[in-house]
Design a protein around this motif. Structure first.
Motif, PDB file in Angstrom:
ATOM      1  N   GLU A  43      28.122  -0.863  38.418  1.00  0.00           N
ATOM      2  CA  GLU A  43      28.728  -0.762  39.731  1.00  0.00           C
ATOM      3  C   GLU A  43      29.303   0.637  39.936  1.00  0.00           C
ATOM      4  O   GLU A  43      29.540   1.369  38.966  1.00  0.00           O
ATOM      5  N   SER A  52      26.542   1.855  48.252  1.00  0.00           N
ATOM      6  CA  SER A  52      25.253   1.474  48.825  1.00  0.00           C
ATOM      7  C   SER A  52      24.294   0.903  47.798  1.00  0.00           C
ATOM      8  O   SER A  52      23.201   0.484  48.141  1.00  0.00           O
ATOM      9  N   ASP A  53      24.671   0.888  46.518  1.00  0.00           N
ATOM     10  CA  ASP A  53      23.784   0.336  45.504  1.00  0.00           C
ATOM     11  C   ASP A  53      23.925  -1.188  45.455  1.00  0.00           C
ATOM     12  O   ASP A  53      24.981  -1.755  45.767  1.00  0.00           O
ATOM     13  N   ASN A  54      22.864  -1.865  45.053  1.00  0.00           N
ATOM     14  CA  ASN A  54      22.821  -3.320  45.094  1.00  0.00           C
ATOM     15  C   ASN A  54      23.888  -3.977  44.224  1.00  0.00           C
ATOM     16  O   ASN A  54      24.455  -5.006  44.597  1.00  0.00           O
ATOM     17  N   LEU A  57      27.245  -3.694  46.064  1.00  0.00           N
ATOM     18  CA  LEU A  57      27.228  -4.528  47.270  1.00  0.00           C
ATOM     19  C   LEU A  57      27.326  -6.004  46.921  1.00  0.00           C
ATOM     20  O   LEU A  57      27.912  -6.792  47.674  1.00  0.00           O
ATOM     21  N   SER A  58      26.771  -6.400  45.786  1.00  0.00           N
ATOM     22  CA  SER A  58      26.879  -7.786  45.347  1.00  0.00           C
ATOM     23  C   SER A  58      28.334  -8.182  45.138  1.00  0.00           C
ATOM     24  O   SER A  58      28.737  -9.312  45.442  1.00  0.00           O
ATOM     25  N   THR A 193      27.302  -6.690  57.525  1.00  0.00           N
ATOM     26  CA  THR A 193      27.114  -5.941  56.287  1.00  0.00           C
ATOM     27  C   THR A 193      28.439  -5.765  55.551  1.00  0.00           C
ATOM     28  O   THR A 193      29.515  -5.792  56.159  1.00  0.00           O
ATOM     29  N   GLN A 330      12.024  -6.764  50.388  1.00  0.00           N
ATOM     30  CA  GLN A 330      12.194  -5.600  49.525  1.00  0.00           C
ATOM     31  C   GLN A 330      10.904  -4.790  49.490  1.00  0.00           C
ATOM     32  O   GLN A 330       9.812  -5.350  49.428  1.00  0.00           O
ATOM     33  N   TRP A 486      14.102  -0.649  48.364  1.00  0.00           N
ATOM     34  CA  TRP A 486      15.083  -0.955  49.414  1.00  0.00           C
ATOM     35  C   TRP A 486      15.032  -2.447  49.722  1.00  0.00           C
ATOM     36  O   TRP A 486      13.959  -3.006  49.957  1.00  0.00           O
ATOM     37  N   ILE A 487      16.190  -3.081  49.680  1.00  0.00           N
ATOM     38  CA  ILE A 487      16.311  -4.486  50.062  1.00  0.00           C
ATOM     39  C   ILE A 487      17.005  -4.525  51.415  1.00  0.00           C
ATOM     40  O   ILE A 487      17.999  -3.829  51.636  1.00  0.00           O
ATOM     41  N   ASP A 489      19.184  -4.782  54.528  1.00  0.00           N
ATOM     42  CA  ASP A 489      20.580  -5.060  54.881  1.00  0.00           C
ATOM     43  C   ASP A 489      20.629  -6.084  56.007  1.00  0.00           C
ATOM     44  O   ASP A 489      21.588  -6.830  56.137  1.00  0.00           O
ATOM     45  N   PHE A 577      23.094 -10.626  49.043  1.00  0.00           N
ATOM     46  CA  PHE A 577      22.816 -10.303  47.650  1.00  0.00           C
ATOM     47  C   PHE A 577      23.146 -11.454  46.707  1.00  0.00           C
ATOM     48  O   PHE A 577      22.513 -11.595  45.661  1.00  0.00           O
TER      49      PHE A 577
END
Length: 601
Positions: A43, A52-54, A57-58, A193, A330, A486-487, A489, A577
């Motif tokens: 993280e 902005s990384d998955n 964001l999770s 978001t 994705q 990219w997943i 948003d 996520f």
């Protein structure tokens, strides 16, 4: 660095009923429900405006509350109120949105509040959205609002939390009004978001430049224990106001889940224990050893451990493990830095180089050998099930090494080194540098790219690093090439095409592609709802991408997901996520399974 909550948070087990009340000596202590999870990368700071990384964001979507969120069960994806009492009132011209915020929503305790119970108000959302404009933060989410909110030019010229913005106002304590310059069909998606999760000004100002180390939100969970890049514990927020409501379709399992959870308070577990598991093998072995309750997206190199002839191995099925396939929103792609002196630029020789690289990529080998069949070829940036996706579109750039070689010969790359590698048109040595993740999967991808590029006479070296470090360098423009993904948003084509929009360079547009013809079409498409007119613009944008090749579109993933039988209420969502707030754990079944394996987990 290890962070802990204040003493107030340590009262959590008593507040949420994890132990039997005092004065009831005969009662058994209730077994704590713990969800065990992993994140595939480390993280970063837990600041909604910046991350902005998955992986981050999770965490953020469980700690912070935007106005809206997605319905857990509705397909296609649909929004519903979160901290808003209802969906907003929208003016007839599509410009004005009025939200009524539910009273009684509280921030989790923090010394910044000086002992007071801090309630969320409309002004907090005004402040939180304004923060996205702060030039010192360089928020990758600013594009969602810049130039769209009426009067925000004052904020862009001179940022400050007290700078008035005509289109962003708290009309009263619980009433928020946002007015746009022009209709935006995706505007409500932005308000679901993690970036628009509400923060408290007192907290941000109490920790200057360190907000990401002090996440204070209103979500269903709050931070318990945090050992960076190693372990994060989330505790159920005793003040959570989240309640389950969902709209199931005709699926019988969904309808049963909705009936069982309707009206119940969220979250359903007491805590979430999250580990960082960057190596594929560690994730898979951790799941099989019941260290993790579910695993989304079987690592490509580990597929043979659990799947045989396209099905879950019988010995795993006998343990009650479930395999499901899910079409992820994705896209995997390899981007090239348009400002880089080797691969960048818009001249014919540089376009030829990038197109040859694209034609050298062996998609079939990637899908068969690396992704073990759990993917489909990407023809454009858009994956299936995203609004704007055209199932009939086919890329005009084929896999054709012979044609790639001829193209390079024609455009000045015909001279070779003694070892057979091509030189640049000016006669100098030509070496491509591709960043890659320092993982087993990263090394496998390196070898495929090396094979593909060597086949057309291009020398490539690989620079391995952690993904978080590569992202930082990408934003600074110091990465030449990188295979990324990219997943969505939000489930609309705009979310993918903005990745190549010129003004987003240095943010999500890591390729720094800035083509006026593309930018114009993107701006036109952004104002349109899904339909034939926007579809035509998307087609033209695809053609421009394939003409200049800032990207090599790679694959869209078909995720193979695994879960243990004691995990309840699980359903993969196409946009969010995590499903942590909805999940439950049958503690007794988990214990029986551990005894059956001879373990003591």
């Amino acid at each position: 660095m290890k962070l802990r909550l204040t003493a107030a948070a340590l009262l959590f087990p008593l507040l949420c009923g994890a132990a039997a009340p005092q004065g009831a000596p005969g009662e058994k202590m209730r077994t704590e429900k713990v969800l065990r999870m992993f994140l595939s990368t480390s993280e970063t700071g837990l600041d909604p405006a910046v991350a902005s990384d998955n992986a981050t964001l999770s965490l953020l979507e469980n700690l912070f509350d935007p106005l809206l969120r997605y319905d857990y069960l509705a397909r296609p994806a649909k929004l519903r109120p979160n901290t808003a009492a209802a969906m907003p009132e929208v003016s007839a011209d599509g410009l004005s949105y009025t939200f009524r915020i539910r009273p009684g929503i509280l921030f989790t305790p923090d010394p910044a509040f000086k002992g007071a119970r801090r309630e969320v108000t409309a002004q907090d959302y005004v402040y939180s959205i304004k923060r996205l404009y702060d030039p010192t933060l360089k928020s990758p989410w600013a594009y969602m609002f810049e130039g769209k909110i009426a009067g925000d030019e004052t904020l862009r010229k001179r940022y400050g939390p007290d700078v008035p913005v005509a289109g962003l106002q708290a009309l009263e304590r619980y009433t928020l009004r946002i007015r746009l310059n022009a209709p935006d069909n995706n505007f409500l998606f932005y308000l679901a978001t993690a970036a628009t999760g509400v923060v408290a000004r007192e907290v941000i100002e109490a920790y200057p430049g360190q907000a990401g180390n002090h996440p204070v939100g209103t979500g269903p969970f709050m931070l318990g224990d945090w050992k960076r890049s190693d372990r994060i514990v989330l505790l159920a927020n005793p003040d959570s106001t989240a309640v389950f409501h969902a709209t199931p379709g005709h699926n019988a399992e969904d309808r049963a889940l909705a009936a069982a959870l309707e009206g119940k308070r969220l979250p359903r577990v007491d805590r979430v224990e999250v580990k960082i598991a960057e190596e594929f093998q560690g994730r898979m072995l951790g799941f099989l050893n019941a260290e993790y309750d579910y695993l989304e997206q079987i690592p490509e190199s580990m597929t043979d451990m659990v799947v045989r002839d396209g099905r879950l191995k019988p010995e795993l099925a006998a343990r009650g493990i479930v395999l499901s396939r899910f079409p992820v929103l994705q896209t995997y792609y390899m981007w090239m830095n348009m400002n880089d002196p080797v691969v960048g630029g818009y001249g014919k020789d540089k376009v030829a180089l990038r197109r040859a690289i694209s034609m050298a990529y062996n998609n079939a080998e990637d899908i068969a050998l690396l992704k073990k069949g759990f993917a489909i070829k990407a023809e454009s940036p858009l994956p299936p099930n995203v609004l704007g996706y055209d199932p009939s579109y086919r890329s005009p750039v084929p896999y054709d090494p012979a044609l790639a070689n001829a193209l390079l010969d024609r455009h000045g790359y015909s001279r070779r080194d003694p070892d057979g590698f091509r030189r640049a048109p000016d006669g100098k040595a030509l070496t491509l540098t591709m960043h890659s993740e320092a993982t087993v999967g990263g090394r496998l991808r390196d070898e495929l790219w090396r094979k593909c590029l060597n086949a057309i006479g291009l020398r490539v070296v690989f620079k391995s690093d952690k993904k978080t470090e590569i992202i930082k360098a990408s934003r600074l423009g110091t990465v030449q090439m990188f295979e990324s993904n990219w997943i969505a948003d939000f489930p609309d084509g705009d979310n993918f095409y903005q990745l190549l929009y010129g003004p987003n360079a240095g943010r999500a547009n890591y390729a720094r592609f800035d083509l006026p013809a593309y930018n114009l079409r993107y701006e036109q498409a952004r104002r349109l709802s899904d339909g034939p007119e926007r579809q035509k613009l998307y087609f033209e944008m695809n053609q421009l991408i394939h003409a200049y090749n800032p990207w090599v579109p790679l694959t869209h993933v078909l995720s193979g997901d695994l879960r243990h039988p004691w995990l309840k209420n699980y359903k993969r969502h196409p946009v969010e996520f995590t499903a942590w707030r909805y999940l439950d754990v049958d503690v007794a079944e988990r214990a029986r399974s551990a005894r059956g394996r001879g373990g003591n987990r």
